[in-house]
Structure formats: C-alpha cells, structure tokens
Scaffold this active site. Structure first.
Site, short mmCIF file in Angstrom:
data_model
loop_
_atom_site.label_atom_id
_atom_site.label_comp_id
_atom_site.label_asym_id
_atom_site.label_seq_id
_atom_site.Cartn_x
_atom_site.Cartn_y
_atom_site.Cartn_z
N HIS A 99 -16.56 17.32 -153.08
CA HIS A 99 -17.11 18.47 -152.37
C HIS A 99 -15.98 19.34 -151.89
O HIS A 99 -15.05 18.87 -151.25
CB HIS A 99 -17.97 18.05 -151.17
CG HIS A 99 -18.49 19.23 -150.41
ND1 HIS A 99 -19.63 19.89 -150.79
CD2 HIS A 99 -18.01 19.90 -149.34
CE1 HIS A 99 -19.83 20.91 -149.97
NE2 HIS A 99 -18.86 20.94 -149.08
N ASP A 121 -31.16 19.90 -142.60
CA ASP A 121 -29.92 20.64 -142.73
C ASP A 121 -30.17 22.05 -143.22
O ASP A 121 -29.55 23.01 -142.75
CB ASP A 121 -28.97 19.94 -143.70
CG ASP A 121 -27.72 20.79 -143.92
OD1 ASP A 121 -26.99 20.98 -142.94
OD2 ASP A 121 -27.52 21.29 -145.04
N ARG A 126 -28.01 28.36 -137.76
CA ARG A 126 -26.62 28.49 -137.30
C ARG A 126 -26.02 29.79 -137.81
O ARG A 126 -25.25 30.45 -137.12
CB ARG A 126 -25.80 27.29 -137.77
CG ARG A 126 -26.13 26.01 -136.99
CD ARG A 126 -25.57 24.78 -137.69
NE ARG A 126 -24.16 24.89 -137.94
CZ ARG A 126 -23.52 24.36 -138.97
NH1 ARG A 126 -24.18 23.64 -139.87
NH2 ARG A 126 -22.22 24.51 -139.10
N SER A 180 -23.57 18.58 -141.70
CA SER A 180 -24.30 19.35 -142.72
C SER A 180 -23.84 18.94 -144.12
O SER A 180 -24.66 18.62 -145.00
CB SER A 180 -24.04 20.85 -142.51
OG SER A 180 -24.56 21.61 -143.57
N LYS A 198 -25.98 15.73 -146.88
CA LYS A 198 -26.41 15.91 -148.26
C LYS A 198 -25.68 14.97 -149.21
O LYS A 198 -26.26 14.41 -150.14
CB LYS A 198 -26.22 17.37 -148.68
CG LYS A 198 -27.28 18.28 -148.08
CD LYS A 198 -27.00 19.75 -148.32
CE LYS A 198 -25.79 20.20 -147.50
NZ LYS A 198 -25.54 21.64 -147.56
#
Lengths: 435, 435
Positions: free
Chosen positions: A86, A165, A172, A187, A191
């Site tokens: 990620h 999320d 947000r 967040s 996932k």
C-alpha cells in the site's frame, strides 16, 4: 432499541484527553455506521482524536471495530503466501503496475486492492483503465480464481470491506479531520486487514507531493500502521520513500502504463526500478522468500509475462498502444545547469488540471492527459532544452496546467536550475514492528 | 453564489492553533446560519475552538458575527437607563423575580429577557408561568411599552435575537462542545448585547449545582464575558457566587414564586436577600445610581408594588395562591448536628425528576413539583427533624426524586450532618473589565 452508550459521553472522554474503552470504541464505530451516531457527533469526535491522539490499543480496537462493520476476505485456502503493498499516494507513483506481477513471479499471490486518484495524487485503477477492455471490478470469486490461477490481481476494493471507513473518510474530508494519524492509520489498515493479506508492505511517502510533508510525521504514521498490522497478525513493514520529486518521467494515466511496460521490459527510469525492486524484496522477505533477485525477473521477461497474464485475465488488451493527447506544450530550460528542483506537488497539480486527475470522486479522468518529464532531478540541461511536455485532451485546460508549474513552491515554480550536483535518495528509512 | 471562504480552510486554521481572521469569523457564522457550512463542519470547528481556545479579539468578533445574524433592540429612546442581569444558572435561583422590580424602583428600566429551565437548573419563565394568566411572550412593542410605562419586564427572548446562537447551541449540546468558554461566553453575550441593555451584571455560579464547578473556570468565563461586554459598549460586571448549596429554601416553580414574594415583602431567606441586594447594587451602580439602599426598598414595600405592576402588566393574577402538590414525602435527620452539606446538584436533580424541570425543550413542567428545604447549610437539626419535603404531581416520580438525593455526591448523599459550624459565603468575588 436502547443504545448502550451515549455519543456525547464518548466524545467527552476523548475531548478531555482520556482513553476510550474497548466497548465505547466498538459502539461508536458501529453506531455511526448504523446512523445512530450523527455526522456532527462523529466529526466532533474525530477532531478530539486529532487533538488528543489515541493509544496503540485504542487505534487497534478502532481498526478492529471498522473491520467488524463489513466482510473479511480469507485467502488461507489458496495454498500460497499472499502479499500486498500500500502506498500513501504520490505523483508518478505507478509502482503497483510492475510490482504486483514481479512478486507473483516467485509464487506469491498478490491481492492488490487499489483505489482511484483524488486531487494531485494518481490512482492505480485510473492508470490501468487506460488499457482497453481492462476491468477493475471483480467479484470475490473472480478475484480468488485469478489469485489461484495467475497470481497477481489489481482490482477495486469491494464496498463490503470496512464500510465504516468509507463513511468516515467522506466525513473527515469535509471537516478538516483528515490529518489525524490514528484515523489515517486505521482507515488504511482496516481495509488491508479485512482484505486478508498475509504480508503487507507500506510505502509511506514523504515530501511535497505526499500527504506527509516531513519524515517525523511519516515515521509516526508508518510505526502506527506497522504496529496495527502486527497486532492483527499481518506481517507488516514499511519503507519511507521520497516524494519531493515525481517517480519516473511519466505523470498521468496512459503514459504511466507505458513507463511501467518499460520497467517490465527490463528498462525504465532508475528510480522506478529501484523502488519496485526494494518493495518486491520487502514483500518476498515477508513471505519467507529471501533468496530472490527481483531485478533479474525484470530483465529476463518473467515479470512481463506475468503482467500480460494478469492484464489479459481481467479483459485487458495487452498489445494496445496508448493514445497521444491532441494538445501538447513544451516547457524549456531558461539557462544551462543542473535540475535542482522538480517539485512533485507542482507537477502533480499540473497533471491533475490537465485532466489526469479528478477533483470529485465522480469526475472522469483523461487517458492521455498528464506530464512527460524529459529531464528530472539532478540531470544536466542546456538553455532551450525541453524539460517537460504537458498533454491534455481539452485545450482550455492547458493554461491552468502551465500555471500550476509557475505557482508551485510558493510562486518560485516547480522547476529550478542550479549549479551543484544533486543527491537523490529514494528509500529514506525502513520501519518494522518493535514487537 | 460563490462563497468567499471554504469551511475546511477555516477549520484547519483553528485546528492547528492559529487565529481566525475577522472575515473568516464573519463568514463561518453567517454561512452556518444560512446552512452553507454543514452541522458536521461547525461541530468540528467547535471542538477545535474548545481545544485551542480563542483570543479576546476572536471572541468579540465571533459574538458580533452572531449578533449580525439577527435583529438588535434599541432602548436609547426610553429616556432612562437600562440594566439587565444574567445568571449562568443554578438551583433555587429565583433572584430575577425580586431583583427586576427592585432595580426598577430607582427609575431604571430592566429588560430582563429570560429562558426556560433545562436539566437540573430552573428557568425564570417556568417559575413565573406558575402565576395564572402571566404571559412570557411579548412583542417588541409590548416590551418597549412596559419598559417605558412600568419599568421592569421579564419575558421570553424573541427568536429574532442572534439566531446563529440558537442553532449553534443545539449543535453543541449533542456534540460534546458545550464546555468551550469562548462559545459559552459568546452565546450568552450575543443575546445580551443584541438585547440592547446599557448595563449588564453577570451572576456567574460556581459549585456542584453550577455549570462551572471550580472558581478558576468561573473567573475565566466571567472575565471573558465582562471583556466582551466592554468591547461592545455595554457596562458589564460580574459577581462569582456560590452554587454548591441551593439558594433559599424553595426549589421548583410555584414554591420559588412564593419565596420571592416573601423577599419582596421584606422577609425571605437571608442568602436570597443578600444576593438580590448585591446584584441590585451592581446594576444600579452601572446605571450611575450609587446612593440607593435596595434593602430599604424591599422592607418598605416599594419593590412589592413594582412587582405587582410588572406582573399585572403581563396579565398575571398577582393575588393567586400557588397550588400544593398532591404527593409529598419528608426527608428527616438521622442524627443531631449541623447541616454540613446541602448539595445543590443533588437537590436540583431531585426537583427536576419530581417534575419541576425538563429533560427536553418541549417537555412541560409542573407548577407544584419541587423540593422545600426546612433547614439548610449551617443550621442545627435534631434526629427526626424534617430537613426537606419533596413534592410532585405524579406519584411515580417520587421514588426517582428520593433516589436523586441518595445518589448525590457520588453516593454519599445530598445531605450531610456533622458537628462543626459551617461558614457560608454567597458572593465569592467580583470581576470588572480591565479596560
């Protein structure tokens, strides 16, 4: 139904610097997802979290509570290790494209759930959708089948993973509470943990084009996420990598696919190759494979073969040419010298304005819009040399793209030409869990 | 219409500890009132203000912006000084009832816009509505006429004064952001400044039954409000007064009217008389009247005459008897000694549960519900003496009222009997503007 907590009581605890109980966290995340805790209550709590912080245990529980609002994938039946990467988002960051097939060469399944771009950072799915026929949306069954039969899969995260999320992120975004490290970390990790990967490597970007502008913030975020992964049983490590300069020469969608193909063909920009190989080694090491030489698999065509199988499996035309944009402008050097600044944010905003990115989730992106650098940081130029070309499908966007380069760095411009040599480091640091 | 600011940008400034510009404040308050800034954005900003605070200039501007969302009253044409008192809310606080006519005796107009009770604190309008026929809702014209022709008026604030405050208060109530001193101060002062009084005296309560539990917080709030008044050209001072013990012996609605009549008849509890006289002197001094002896006007019937004219002018039956509640329970002393604790919060919650108060704005209140103390702090009791009687119109409420007394002070109970003498001070401190 009577609720077992009151939102105001929960907010007050964090507001006053206290620690939320496990049950308060479970309740507030679930009740928000159900609509019992209102948006204005969650935004107040998010601001209190931003101001007061959260303990490691609170963040882990918050993440678990977000995961519990949705489904969890399970790849344990695949019979091979799974590894995912990620990135916190950058400019010219096409690394996922060569990386997923490269790691899969070594027998690792790569369930790479990816997103779309927003603002000046690009999105992996937007880039891959430049390939005619390629499908981002797979069912869980299709994803499983591809992991088993091919190895790598890059696809859209289904809406079933951590729905809390999705709702919280949108909130947000409009309430000035994006920048809370506990909420950023939970967040991302909710996932990734729900996705069920066994190994996770985080590419935490630092610099003007990144969300985190300085390395201390980036390290805090990386440590928080690595700990979250460890607490959830996912082998997680992070590289802190430079995002003050775009990665590679291509910034856009179709042009980034093309540059990725150069890397998969054994060439491509040195920085993209370096980071792809470094992340591949991290992922492979996490999966227990420590004797691999990923650079070799780029050179000998095995990564390219895997790419072609991966793209074809999702309907993509692997031999398609990327289209050229009808409107092109050049940016030239105004003196001889060395490029001492190629600002990631400035070029990211330029590409975005040219049509490569989107301002709102529902906007389309242009395949051929973006920027091609001809020279990058540390390279020598002569006055009159083309440093970059700007590409767009919409003529009216061109002046705004050019202006973004001039406006960058507080008006100093996205490009600076100086005298001295410039040292460029891609991987700045590595973070793994202390426990 | 294009907005001249973005809510997220404004939130970010305060979130990061910065100072909001005048134009940002004007815009965000106005845009929130217009519905352009969403509830979830304002609650996030309110939490940031709670955490980061506001400068004196920011609070003054915020208050002015709230005033600017509505109408402003103007009493300059009355031809006499105007003075108003605001209490931050307490238990047994019926002071406004004798105070308004008392001050008016000296030729001062008293435009006393009041509210209803919520939670354990009573509301002046609820108390006065115990008087058959009395009307709280006056038009601006009726209010003006009464100020001119009678002198004192106690009535409901029209919805036209600072509508931003009404919306913001409701939001703060559900988002854990009530306790921000800049927002408390601007909420109170926006209405008082818009009301157009020339002199304002604040009764800032301190203690278990008050919003502010300790004197440092209360002093900060008082100083903030006094400065706000001074900045807006209102002669403002504040008394910090004790609210750890109920004021007087009556807690409720009808019984507080009755006790107020005792004070207006020259008798009544010493603490109520002391505070009424102290506040009257403050108001009169603000209006330039320094030689008055308000205690005299209580004893000689002038204040009572003014009360009768004031009540009659609003349709009230000045000779009405207050009804007795059908359900009464006694609380007796379990030993000989001195009352060392008569907890304001415990008795306030008891009266509320008995029906004197309301949990939600739309709930009705009971005229005859409440608590009558027979002894209060520092008085001597013998085992078996009745210390208090609880009154309600709804039998099922009685156990909850009794329980409130037992549950008070963390389960130690609302009443304690000890040995030593107890010193009781009503006025703890006085605050006036430094500038």
């Amino acid at each position: 139904m009577t609720e077992r907590h009151d939102a105001v009581d929960v907010i007050r605890v964090k507001r006053d610097g206290g620690t939320l109980s496990d049950d308060q966290i479970d309740w507030v995340v679930d009740a928000y997802t159900r609509g019992v805790v209102a948006d204005e209550q969650m935004s107040s709590l998010a601001m209190a979290i931003l101001q007061r912080g959260m303990s490691r245990a609170e963040i882990a529980r918050w993440t678990a509570a977000m995961i519990a609002t949705g489904e969890r994938l399970d790849f344990s039946g695949l019979g091979r290790p799974t590894a995912d990467k990620h990135s916190t988002g950058g400019v010219g960051d096409k690394i996922t494209l060569p990386l997923a097939p490269l790691v899969a060469v070594y027998g690792v399944a790569v369930p790479q759930l990816s997103g779309r771009g927003l603002g000046h950072t690009g999105g992996t799915l937007d880039k891959l959708e430049s390939i005619p026929g390629w499908r981002a949306a797979l069912s869980n069954e299709e994803m499983h089948a591809q992991l088993r039969e091919v190895g790598p899969v890059i696809c859209a995260a289904g809406s079933g993973l951590a729905p809390a999320d999705k709702k919280l992120y949108a909130l947000r975004d409009v309430t000035g509470t994006v920048e809370a490290i506990p909420l950023i970390a939970s967040s991302i990790m909710s996932k990734k943990i729900a996705e069920g990967t066994g190994v996770l490597v985080l590419d935490v970007k630092v610099g003007s084009g990144a969300f985190m502008k300085d390395i201390d913030q980036a390290r805090e975020l990386a440590e928080t996420m690595v700990n979250l992964g460890a607490d959830a049983g996912v082998r997680t490590s992070a590289l802190l990598t430079d995002m003050s300069t775009p990665l590679g020469y291509a910034i856009g969608n179709g042009n980034e696919v093309k540059e990725s193909l150069d890397v998969l063909a054994g060439g491509g920009p040195a920085d993209v190759v370096e980071l792809t190989v470094a992340l591949a080694k991290e992922m492979l090491a996490g999966a227990g494979i420590t004797d691999a030489d990923p650079a070799e698999a780029l050179r000998d065509g095995r990564a390219m073969d895997m790419w072609r199988r991966m793209i074809a499996a999702q309907g993509g035309d692997v031999d398609a040419e990327m289209p050229e944009a009808p409107h092109v402008e050049e940016v030239r050097a105004d003196r001889d010298g060395v490029l001492t600044r190629v600002d990631a944010l400035g070029f990211g905003v330029a590409a975005w304005r040219l049509g490569a990115g989107r301002a709102r989730k529902e906007d389309p992106v242009q395949v051929s819009a973006g920027v091609m650098l001809h020279k990058t940081l540390g390279e020598t130029v002569k006055a009159g040399d083309v440093i970059a070309t700007l590409h767009t499908e919409t003529e009216s966007r061109m002046p705004r793209g050019l202006a973004a380069l001039d406006e960058a760095c507080g008006g100093d411009g996205a490009i600076a030409i100086g005298d001295g040599p410039v040292e460029r480091r891609i991987v700045l640091d590595r973070v793994e869990s202390a426990i």
